[in-house]
Design a protein around this motif. Structure first.
Motif, PDB file in Angstrom:
ATOM      1  N   ILE A  23      43.857  43.939  38.568  1.00  0.00           N
ATOM      2  CA  ILE A  23      43.157  44.917  37.731  1.00  0.00           C
ATOM      3  C   ILE A  23      44.068  46.091  37.384  1.00  0.00           C
ATOM      4  CG2 ILE A  23      41.283  46.615  37.725  1.00  0.00           C
ATOM      5  CD1 ILE A  23      39.668  44.546  39.407  1.00  0.00           C
ATOM      6  N   THR A  24      44.796  46.587  38.367  1.00  0.00           N
ATOM      7  CA  THR A  24      45.718  47.706  38.131  1.00  0.00           C
ATOM      8  C   THR A  24      46.745  47.335  37.066  1.00  0.00           C
ATOM      9  OG1 THR A  24      45.419  48.556  40.363  1.00  0.00           O
ATOM     10  CG2 THR A  24      47.438  49.212  39.209  1.00  0.00           C
ATOM     11  N   SER A  25      47.265  46.099  37.124  1.00  0.00           N
ATOM     12  CA  SER A  25      48.279  45.686  36.145  1.00  0.00           C
ATOM     13  C   SER A  25      47.711  45.645  34.732  1.00  0.00           C
ATOM     14  CB  SER A  25      48.893  44.342  36.529  1.00  0.00           C
ATOM     15  OG  SER A  25      48.056  43.251  36.211  1.00  0.00           O
ATOM     16  N   VAL A  26      46.405  45.428  34.606  1.00  0.00           N
ATOM     17  CA  VAL A  26      45.772  45.444  33.281  1.00  0.00           C
ATOM     18  C   VAL A  26      45.573  46.888  32.824  1.00  0.00           C
ATOM     19  CG1 VAL A  26      43.733  44.797  31.936  1.00  0.00           C
ATOM     20  CG2 VAL A  26      44.665  43.212  33.640  1.00  0.00           C
ATOM     21  N   PHE A  27      45.043  47.734  33.710  1.00  0.00           N
ATOM     22  CA  PHE A  27      44.819  49.129  33.327  1.00  0.00           C
ATOM     23  C   PHE A  27      46.122  49.874  33.036  1.00  0.00           C
ATOM     24  CE2 PHE A  27      40.444  49.159  35.446  1.00  0.00           C
ATOM     25  CZ  PHE A  27      39.785  49.176  34.230  1.00  0.00           C
ATOM     26  N   GLU A  28      47.247  49.397  33.547  1.00  0.00           N
ATOM     27  CA  GLU A  28      48.536  50.044  33.287  1.00  0.00           C
ATOM     28  C   GLU A  28      49.141  49.651  31.946  1.00  0.00           C
ATOM     29  OE1 GLU A  28      50.789  48.887  36.743  1.00  0.00           O
ATOM     30  OE2 GLU A  28      50.153  50.671  37.872  1.00  0.00           O
ATOM     31  N   GLN A  29      48.499  48.771  31.203  1.00  0.00           N
ATOM     32  CA  GLN A  29      49.033  48.344  29.918  1.00  0.00           C
ATOM     33  C   GLN A  29      49.101  49.519  28.944  1.00  0.00           C
ATOM     34  OE1 GLN A  29      50.312  45.122  29.194  1.00  0.00           O
ATOM     35  NE2 GLN A  29      50.146  45.211  31.434  1.00  0.00           N
ATOM     36  N   GLU A  30      50.188  49.577  28.190  1.00  0.00           N
ATOM     37  CA  GLU A  30      50.418  50.656  27.223  1.00  0.00           C
ATOM     38  C   GLU A  30      50.459  50.076  25.810  1.00  0.00           C
ATOM     39  OE1 GLU A  30      54.142  52.235  28.545  1.00  0.00           O
ATOM     40  OE2 GLU A  30      53.286  53.134  30.348  1.00  0.00           O
ATOM     41  N   GLY A  31      50.018  50.854  24.857  1.00  0.00           N
ATOM     42  CA  GLY A  31      50.132  50.454  23.461  1.00  0.00           C
ATOM     43  C   GLY A  31      49.075  49.482  22.983  1.00  0.00           C
ATOM     44  N   ALA A  32      48.003  49.309  23.770  1.00  0.00           N
ATOM     45  CA  ALA A  32      46.914  48.431  23.349  1.00  0.00           C
ATOM     46  C   ALA A  32      45.662  48.811  24.132  1.00  0.00           C
ATOM     47  CB  ALA A  32      47.265  46.967  23.606  1.00  0.00           C
ATOM     48  N   ASP A  33      44.526  48.740  23.464  1.00  0.00           N
ATOM     49  CA  ASP A  33      43.255  48.972  24.157  1.00  0.00           C
ATOM     50  C   ASP A  33      42.918  47.739  24.980  1.00  0.00           C
ATOM     51  OD1 ASP A  33      42.896  51.477  22.971  1.00  0.00           O
ATOM     52  OD2 ASP A  33      41.880  50.610  21.242  1.00  0.00           O
ATOM     53  N   VAL A  34      42.461  47.961  26.210  1.00  0.00           N
ATOM     54  CA  VAL A  34      42.072  46.846  27.065  1.00  0.00           C
ATOM     55  C   VAL A  34      40.699  47.109  27.667  1.00  0.00           C
ATOM     56  CG1 VAL A  34      44.436  46.188  27.665  1.00  0.00           C
ATOM     57  CG2 VAL A  34      43.202  47.790  29.127  1.00  0.00           C
ATOM     58  N   GLU A  35      40.005  46.045  27.961  1.00  0.00           N
ATOM     59  CA  GLU A  35      38.780  46.114  28.739  1.00  0.00           C
ATOM     60  C   GLU A  35      38.931  45.077  29.844  1.00  0.00           C
ATOM     61  OE1 GLU A  35      35.157  44.686  26.745  1.00  0.00           O
ATOM     62  OE2 GLU A  35      36.423  43.677  25.280  1.00  0.00           O
ATOM     63  N   VAL A  36      38.350  45.350  30.982  1.00  0.00           N
ATOM     64  CA  VAL A  36      38.481  44.455  32.121  1.00  0.00           C
ATOM     65  C   VAL A  36      37.101  43.953  32.523  1.00  0.00           C
ATOM     66  CG1 VAL A  36      39.204  44.241  34.531  1.00  0.00           C
ATOM     67  CG2 VAL A  36      40.548  45.633  32.958  1.00  0.00           C
ATOM     68  N   VAL A  37      36.973  42.638  32.598  1.00  0.00           N
ATOM     69  CA  VAL A  37      35.754  41.989  33.064  1.00  0.00           C
ATOM     70  C   VAL A  37      36.143  41.125  34.261  1.00  0.00           C
ATOM     71  CG1 VAL A  37      33.918  40.350  32.513  1.00  0.00           C
ATOM     72  CG2 VAL A  37      34.725  41.948  30.764  1.00  0.00           C
ATOM     73  N   VAL A  38      35.449  41.310  35.366  1.00  0.00           N
ATOM     74  CA  VAL A  38      35.680  40.494  36.561  1.00  0.00           C
ATOM     75  C   VAL A  38      34.423  39.669  36.810  1.00  0.00           C
ATOM     76  CG1 VAL A  38      36.118  40.516  39.041  1.00  0.00           C
ATOM     77  CG2 VAL A  38      37.289  42.166  37.554  1.00  0.00           C
ATOM     78  N   VAL A  39      34.628  38.358  36.940  1.00  0.00           N
ATOM     79  CA  VAL A  39      33.525  37.447  37.186  1.00  0.00           C
ATOM     80  C   VAL A  39      33.511  37.074  38.665  1.00  0.00           C
ATOM     81  CG1 VAL A  39      32.516  35.194  36.629  1.00  0.00           C
ATOM     82  CG2 VAL A  39      33.661  36.535  34.846  1.00  0.00           C
ATOM     83  N   GLY A  40      32.396  37.358  39.333  1.00  0.00           N
ATOM     84  CA  GLY A  40      32.166  36.886  40.692  1.00  0.00           C
ATOM     85  C   GLY A  40      31.474  35.546  40.594  1.00  0.00           C
ATOM     86  N   ASN A  41      32.261  34.489  40.625  1.00  0.00           N
ATOM     87  CA  ASN A  41      31.772  33.140  40.381  1.00  0.00           C
ATOM     88  C   ASN A  41      31.245  32.547  41.688  1.00  0.00           C
ATOM     89  OD1 ASN A  41      31.285  30.641  39.277  1.00  0.00           O
ATOM     90  ND2 ASN A  41      33.351  30.336  38.508  1.00  0.00           N
ATOM     91  N   GLY A  42      30.022  32.920  42.038  1.00  0.00           N
ATOM     92  CA  GLY A  42      29.446  32.485  43.305  1.00  0.00           C
ATOM     93  C   GLY A  42      30.003  33.254  44.479  1.00  0.00           C
ATOM     94  N   ALA A  43      30.644  34.387  44.196  1.00  0.00           N
ATOM     95  CA  ALA A  43      31.256  35.202  45.246  1.00  0.00           C
ATOM     96  C   ALA A  43      30.860  36.657  45.037  1.00  0.00           C
ATOM     97  CB  ALA A  43      32.783  35.077  45.205  1.00  0.00           C
ATOM     98  N   ASP A  44      30.696  37.374  46.132  1.00  0.00           N
ATOM     99  CA  ASP A  44      30.434  38.801  46.036  1.00  0.00           C
ATOM    100  C   ASP A  44      31.696  39.516  45.609  1.00  0.00           C
ATOM    101  OD1 ASP A  44      27.743  38.654  46.810  1.00  0.00           O
ATOM    102  OD2 ASP A  44      28.302  38.603  48.933  1.00  0.00           O
ATOM    103  N   LEU A  45      31.521  40.569  44.843  1.00  0.00           N
ATOM    104  CA  LEU A  45      32.665  41.346  44.382  1.00  0.00           C
ATOM    105  C   LEU A  45      32.826  42.592  45.242  1.00  0.00           C
ATOM    106  CD1 LEU A  45      32.042  41.088  40.551  1.00  0.00           C
ATOM    107  CD2 LEU A  45      33.836  39.958  41.869  1.00  0.00           C
ATOM    108  N   PRO A  46      34.071  42.952  45.545  1.00  0.00           N
ATOM    109  CA  PRO A  46      34.293  44.202  46.274  1.00  0.00           C
ATOM    110  C   PRO A  46      34.055  45.379  45.340  1.00  0.00           C
ATOM    111  CG  PRO A  46      36.387  43.267  45.605  1.00  0.00           C
ATOM    112  CD  PRO A  46      35.322  42.271  45.211  1.00  0.00           C
ATOM    113  N   GLU A  47      34.105  46.567  45.881  1.00  0.00           N
ATOM    114  CA  GLU A  47      34.022  47.751  45.029  1.00  0.00           C
ATOM    115  C   GLU A  47      35.240  47.745  44.112  1.00  0.00           C
ATOM    116  OE1 GLU A  47      33.965  52.554  45.531  1.00  0.00           O
ATOM    117  OE2 GLU A  47      32.935  51.331  47.047  1.00  0.00           O
ATOM    118  N   LEU A  48      34.990  47.957  42.824  1.00  0.00           N
ATOM    119  CA  LEU A  48      36.057  47.885  41.829  1.00  0.00           C
ATOM    120  C   LEU A  48      36.233  49.227  41.138  1.00  0.00           C
ATOM    121  CD1 LEU A  48      35.145  44.389  40.340  1.00  0.00           C
ATOM    122  CD2 LEU A  48      36.976  44.939  41.951  1.00  0.00           C
ATOM    123  N   PRO A  49      37.395  49.452  40.539  1.00  0.00           N
ATOM    124  CA  PRO A  49      37.649  50.726  39.866  1.00  0.00           C
ATOM    125  C   PRO A  49      36.671  50.989  38.733  1.00  0.00           C
ATOM    126  CG  PRO A  49      39.674  49.436  40.062  1.00  0.00           C
ATOM    127  CD  PRO A  49      38.543  48.553  40.476  1.00  0.00           C
TER     128      PRO A  49
END
Length: 192
Positions: A12-38
């Motif tokens: 996730i950090t490597s995506v948010f660090e992207q420069e020169g382009a708008d990004v959105e981050v979607v994380v799928v918990g595919n039958g798994a619980d997700l930890p606390e995310l940014p």
């Protein structure tokens, strides 16, 4: 996968660090619980594991962008200009449906030839037109994804990328292996 929270944060950090382009981050918990995310991460929690392709389809439905990048939770982007590079590649070539990224060993080992989606792999640092892509290391034009019908959810695991790739090509798009678009992934023995 639900059992790699540190690796997921790195991805996730490597995506948010992207420069020169708008990004959105979607994380799928595919039958798994997700930890606390940014802050700024959209989450999709599926009550059961529906398989990799269908899980990715749910993630695409939760996005708005014209180009969708897929990144597995144990991978990350090497440079901060990958999203800009991808945006420019798609803007320059309206017929481009998908880009497959080069997967590099973060410890400096050789690129794994099995991750180059072409016959007679040769030099992994050479870009080329291909007929498939790597599901966890790629970018797909949304219109190509939709015209191709998305990933075949009934496949659960394996060969879903090739199925969609051929449908994307049937819709008139091209697919390229882009050696300049690099994703880091720990080297894994193919026998796992």
């Amino acid at each position: 996968m639900g059992n790699r929270p540190a690796e997921l944060r790195r991805a996730i950090t490597s995506v948010f660090e992207q420069e020169g382009a708008d990004v959105e981050v979607v994380v799928v918990g595919n039958g798994a619980d997700l930890p606390e995310l940014p802050e700024g991460v959209t989450t999709v929690r599926l009550p059961e594991n529906v398989g990799i392709p269908e899980g990715r389809n749910h993630g695409v439905r939760a996005t708005k962008g014209d180009v969708v990048l897929f990144l597995d939770d144990d991978g990350w982007y090497r440079s901060t200009d990958l999203a800009r590079h991808v945006r420019e590649r798609f803007a320059a070539a309206p017929e481009l449906g998908a880009l497959s990224f080069r997967i590099a060993d973060p410890d400096g080992g050789p690129d794994q030839r099995r991750h180059v989606p072409r016959l007679r792999v040769g030099d992994s640092r050479k870009s080329s037109v291909v007929t498939t892509f790597l599901g966890g290391a790629c970018a797909i034009r949304r219109t190509a994804f939709e015209e191709g019908g998305g990933l075949p959810g009934e496949f659960f695991y394996a060969h879903e990328e090739t199925d969609l790739a051929w449908r994307i090509m049937d819709a008139g798009y091209t697919i390229e292996y882009d050696a300049e678009a690099v994703m880091y992934h720990p080297a894994v023995a193919p026998t796992r």
